[in-house]
Design an enzyme around this catalytic site. Structure first.
Site, PDB file in Angstrom:
ATOM      1  N   GLN A   1      -0.064 -43.643  -6.764  1.00 33.07           N
ATOM      2  CA  GLN A   1       0.824 -43.094  -5.909  1.00 33.07           C
ATOM      3  C   GLN A   1       2.123 -42.604  -6.630  1.00 33.07           C
ATOM      4  O   GLN A   1       3.172 -43.342  -6.973  1.00 33.07           O
ATOM      5  CB  GLN A   1       1.101 -44.238  -4.796  1.00 33.07           C
ATOM      6  CG  GLN A   1       2.144 -43.607  -3.646  1.00 33.07           C
ATOM      7  CD  GLN A   1       2.169 -44.556  -2.585  1.00 33.07           C
ATOM      8  OE1 GLN A   1       1.268 -45.547  -2.311  1.00 33.07           O
ATOM      9  NE2 GLN A   1       2.981 -44.272  -1.724  1.00 33.07           N
ATOM     10  N   PHE A   2       2.113 -41.397  -6.902  1.00 32.38           N
ATOM     11  CA  PHE A   2       3.202 -40.913  -7.906  1.00 32.38           C
ATOM     12  C   PHE A   2       4.503 -41.010  -7.132  1.00 32.38           C
ATOM     13  O   PHE A   2       5.630 -41.098  -7.556  1.00 32.38           O
ATOM     14  CB  PHE A   2       2.892 -39.468  -8.203  1.00 32.38           C
ATOM     15  CG  PHE A   2       3.254 -38.294  -7.052  1.00 32.38           C
ATOM     16  CD1 PHE A   2       4.110 -37.728  -6.804  1.00 32.38           C
ATOM     17  CD2 PHE A   2       2.033 -38.269  -6.343  1.00 32.38           C
ATOM     18  CE1 PHE A   2       4.560 -36.590  -5.901  1.00 32.38           C
ATOM     19  CE2 PHE A   2       2.069 -37.091  -5.307  1.00 32.38           C
ATOM     20  CZ  PHE A   2       3.067 -36.613  -5.040  1.00 32.38           C
ATOM     21  N   THR A   3       4.508 -40.833  -5.614  1.00 33.55           N
ATOM     22  CA  THR A   3       5.715 -41.139  -4.869  1.00 33.55           C
ATOM     23  C   THR A   3       6.448 -42.322  -5.191  1.00 33.55           C
ATOM     24  O   THR A   3       7.552 -42.531  -4.562  1.00 33.55           O
ATOM     25  CB  THR A   3       5.230 -40.723  -3.392  1.00 33.55           C
ATOM     26  OG1 THR A   3       4.524 -41.918  -2.964  1.00 33.55           O
ATOM     27  CG2 THR A   3       4.703 -39.522  -3.133  1.00 33.55           C
TER      28      THR A   3
END
Length: 148
Positions: free
Chosen positions: A78-80
């Protein structure tokens, strides 16, 4: 690296309406990678997550790890988790690692968790995923390898 860890009674991840990963009791772990994350960060998170005592013992005290309860891990990239929201209302993701590097680090992280004797299920890196789970407690923990 950043990890959001949630204790779960059950969880699954779907890609294009197909379940690609599924666990019963265990942890749902969302992982975010930065370009400067390396082996030290991976090892730190693997050690912390696999030994994190957030499951109840017979006296209802959080005293057991996912290994102690024979639990599994559902690991989701999850890059966010590296969103910068300081300026304006649209998050910036420039701190997140480039996809090729993030995928490599994410896979190393999952391999090391497996080497700890844990069953690790995953989503599909870079894909749109739908995650369903029952948060048990609820218990949610945030760990940042840069904040030891």
């Amino acid at each position: 690296m950043r990890a959001v860890i949630q204790r779960a009674k059950e969880a699954n991840v779907r890609v294009e309406n197909e379940i690609v990963g599924e666990i019963n009791r265990g942890l749902v772990v969302f992982i975010g990678v930065e370009d400067d994350d390396g082996e030290e960060d991976i090892n730190y998170l693997v050690r912390k997550i696999s030994n994190l005592r957030i499951f109840e013992d017979e006296e209802d005290k959080m005293n057991l790890s996912v290994k102690d309860v024979d639990g599994a891990i559902l690991s989701i990239s999850q890059f966010t988790l590296h969103a910068d929201t300081k300026k304006g209302n649209r998050p910036s993701f420039v701190a997140a690692a480039k996809p090729d590097y993030a995928d490599k680090v994410y896979n190393q992280f999952n391999e090391l968790l497996s080497e700890q004797g844990l069953r690790v299920e995953t989503g599909e890196f870079g894909k749109h995923m739908e995650i369903d789970f029952i948060n048990d407690g609820p218990v949610t923990i945030l760990i940042d390898s840069k904040n030891k």
